[in-house]
Structures are given as structure tokens and as C-alpha cells.
Design an enzyme around this catalytic site. Structure first.
Site, PDB file in Angstrom:
ATOM      1  CG  HIS A   1      -7.217  -3.030  -3.055  1.00 19.47           C
ATOM      2  ND1 HIS A   1      -6.786  -3.989  -3.945  1.00 19.47           N
ATOM      3  CD2 HIS A   1      -6.130  -2.666  -2.341  1.00 19.47           C
ATOM      4  CE1 HIS A   1      -5.491  -4.207  -3.767  1.00 19.47           C
ATOM      5  NE2 HIS A   1      -5.077  -3.419  -2.804  1.00 19.47           N
TER       6      HIS A   1
ATOM      7  CG  LEU B   1      -4.277   5.011  -8.132  1.00 21.71           C
ATOM      8  CD1 LEU B   1      -5.553   4.207  -8.343  1.00 21.71           C
ATOM      9  CD2 LEU B   1      -4.609   6.395  -7.598  1.00 21.71           C
TER      10      LEU B   1
ATOM     11  CG  ASP C   1      -5.320   0.875   0.069  1.00 21.03           C
ATOM     12  OD1 ASP C   1      -4.462   0.669   0.953  1.00 21.03           O
ATOM     13  OD2 ASP C   1      -5.121   0.616  -1.131  1.00 21.03           O
TER      14      ASP C   1
END
Length: 379
Positions: free
Chosen positions: A211, A303, A270
Site C-alpha cells: 500500500h 484507517l 486491503d
């Protein structure tokens, strides 16, 4: 034998018009130019493309792999993500204790031994991460690797693909080479490494960056950081990109793709258990997370994975970054296949490739998904 008539076919390399794709068992056997469908009961689709491959899937449909590291959980996750065009995935285990890692390992090995459609292997995201860049990972689960214990969790590579996300500055010298010697695909993530440390990890065999931009040292004027190393092109590496508009600003996505090149950028989700479910609040590794406006966060705003699916990632890449549909489709299929070294089977619609495909409408929304020649979603 089964056939699909595509008004437009993206075969992984180029666009073709009016093609009939025929497959038998789990393999494509022919692609023919035909003006009309050969028979009235043949599937007719606007767009046919290689199915999407997601190397970073934590869960879906209310199931988080960490919470239920079982064979039935894997079946559920594959079923949920198939509705979004994903035909093959790497179930991902967020940093956890060795008992949970062992259960996840055993479930994935069993799935691979049974040739469960859609499961490629296992992605350990941690626990060898830097607490400074832990993100939503539980800090008390982060630790130094114990090769003796870990060796028992690596034989998944004998059955399928094994991916390990780690912070190179947190492991001993030679550890990345040791993992690579056990056929692991090493990806750098959740790292406070310097540019030099990240480049050294790549030279030691690291192949990817987990990511991109998130939970890693940024690119600045005098310290390029992990992001700077990721965007280098001297050695072939692949960057996972969460194209949801929350993890990475569209301008940053455009800059990264321009620097790295589409050929080494792959879309990832993800995704946590919120994808494919109606839940707005859910348990997540001992925390509570909330789902709102296309993202999932803890109560302090961190997050917690994503609420993204691969079809949305493709559309976002087209409309937020201005890349062509062909480039976006490749970033969702061929590029991750190249990263995992399975591009001789996935990522293209060609003779003898796997019949794992996605039918899309002209707005790039999924109409039907085939995994290994069987309809996994749609009618």
C-alpha cells in the site's frame, strides 16, 4: 465447451472487437473473430477482460480472516469478492500471534491442496513491522522474527504463493534473503526505513511495496524514504496502490504512476470484512471500526484497511487518474500476475490461459465473473 461473445475483448494486451472466447474445463481453448454470437443461448457481454487479482485481501462479507482463519472463511471471501470481478486473491493475515498464523497457514494449505478456486496462497502482513508505522496493527503483536517457529509457517510456498510484508529495518541482516530462499515474495511496508535501507532490501530480494504511501517514510527533498525507493525503476519492483481516494490523493496517484510506470503498479484493495456486507460498525482486532463515506476507520480516525473492491479500484483509476481503461485493467490483472510470477496463467485471455474472466458493462461495472471456467457470480 462453453463460449462467450464479447462485443469488446481486452485480452490483456490489446482491445479486439466481436470475439468469441471458448473454454473447456479451467482453460481457454480459442478466441475467434465472429460478427455475431454463434448460438442464441451464448453469453453476450459488452466487455470481457481478464479477471482481477488482489494480493491484499483481509476479508469480506462480514468475515475477517484474522477472526476466523478457516477453510470456510476463505470460501466466503472468494465468493464475496467474485461479485467485484476478483478471480484470484491472496488472503491476508494482519499481524497476529503464532497460533493464529498457524491456523491461517493450515487453512490456506488445505485450500491449495483441494485446489480451491480463487485462492493463490497466503500473505502475512507482519508481524515484523515497525511500531512507529504500525497503522491499525496491534503494537503488542509486532516482534522480531523467530526463524525456528517461522519455518513451520512457510511451507505454504510448496503449494502456492507466499507473500510477507515486513519493515526491513526491523529484521536482522540476511533475513530477507532467507525468506526469498524459502520462495517467499517479500514486500516492504509499515516501515520507517531510510531510502538506503529500503534500496538495500530490494537488493536483498524484496519485490514489492505494500500500500504505497501508507505506513511508510515519505518522499522529501533530502530523504527520499521508502516512497522514493518504491518509485525507483532500476530494479523491477511492484507497488500496491489502494485507489479509493482516501488512502492516496488522486494527484499523488497520478504522480506515482507517472514516475513508476503502469507496468509496475498494481491495484489492491486491503479490504476488510465490510466489503460485500451492510455492516456500519464492526469488531476489528480488538477495536471497533466504523464504515462511512467509502472508508473504514477506528474511533480515533485511523484507517483500518479499506472498504474498496477491485471493480471500484479500476473505475477510480480511470476516472481519478486519467489512465486508459487498458492500463487500469492491466493494473488489476496482468501486473499483479507478473508480481506473483503467474502471468503464464492469469492476466490475459489467450489460448491455454485460465478461464478466469470478468464481464463488464460500458461503465466498467461487473456483470459476470468466471473463475476457472465456472460462473462465480452473475447469471
Amino acid at each position: 465447451m462453453k463460449s462467450v461473445f464479447a462485443k469488446r475483448l481486452f485480452d490483456g494486451d490489446q482491445w479486439l472487437i466481436n470475439r468469441t472466447v471458448t473454454f473447456s474445463g479451467n482453460r481457454i481453448v480459442s478466441i475467434e473473430a465472429t460478427d455475431l454470437p454463434k448460438c442464441s443461448d451464448m453469453d453476450v457481454v459488452d466487455i470481457l477482460a481478464p479477471g482481477f487479482i488482489d494480493v491484499h485481501v483481509n476479508g469480506g462479507g462480514g468475515t475477517l480472516f484474522n477472526h476466523t482463519p478457516t477453510l470456510s472463511a476463505l470460501e466466503k471471501i472468494v465468493q464475496i469478492h467474485a461479485q467485484f470481478g476478483t478471480v484470484a486473491l491472496m488472503p491476508t493475515l494482519i499481524s497476529d500471534d503464532y497460533t493464529i498464523m498457524s491456523q491461517a497457514h493450515d487453512a490456506v494449505c488445505e485450500a491449495l491442496e483441494q485446489n480451491m478456486a480463487g485462492i493463490l496462497g497466503l500473505h502475512y502482513e507482519g508481524p515484523y513491522l515497525n511500531p512507529v508505522r504500525k497503522g491499525v496493527h496491534n503494537e503488542f503483536q509486532l516482534r522480531q522474527p523467530n526463524e525456528g517457529i517461522l519455518a513451520t509457517l512457510l511451507d505454504v510456498s510448496h503449494h502456492g504463493k507466499l507473500m510477507v510484508t515486513l519493515a526491513p529495518e526491523q529484521v536482522r541482516e540476511g533475513f530477507i534473503e532467507w525468506l526469498v530462499s524459502h520462495n517467499a515474495i517479500v514486500s516492504i511496508g509499515h516501515s520507517a526505513a531510510t531510502y538506503e535501507q529500503a534500496i538495500a532490501a530490494v537488493e536483498s530480494g524484496a519485490r514489492g511495496f505494500t500500500h504505497l504511501f501508507n505506513a511508510m517514510t515519505p518522499l522529501t527533498s533530502r530523504e527520499p524514504g521508502v516512497v522514493g525507493a518504491a518509485l525507483q525503476t532500476k530494479t523491477a519492483t511492484w507497488c500496491g496502490l489502494i485507489a479509493d481516494g482516501h488512502h492516496v490523493h488522486p494527484a499523488s496517484m497520478r504522480i506515482a504512476i507517472a514516475a513508476k510506470g503502469c507496468e509496475h503498479m498494481m491495484l489492491v484493495t486491503d479490504a476488510i470484512q465490510s466489503v460485500g456486507s451492510n455492516e456500519t460498525e464492526m469488531a476489528f482486532l480488538g477495536k471497533k471500526v466504523m464504515r462511512s463515506d467509502g472508508k473504514v476507520t477506528t474511533e480515533d480516525g485511523t484507517l483500518a484497511g479499506s472498504d474498496l473492491d477491485m471493480a471500484s479500484a479500476v473505475r477510480n483509476t480511470i476516472f481519478l487518474t486519467g489512465r486508459t481503461p487498458a492500463e487500469a485493467l492491466q493494473m488489476a490483472s496482468l501486473r499483479p500476475a507478473e508480481f506473483l510470477k503467474i502471468d503464464d496463467q492469469f492476466g490475459r485471455i489467450k489460448d491455454n490461459y485460465r478461464a478466469s474472466m470478468v464481464a463488464l458493462n460500458n461503465d466498467y461495472r461487473v456483470q459476470k465473473t468466471w473463475i476457472d471456467g465456472h460462473v462465480a457470480w452473475g447469471h
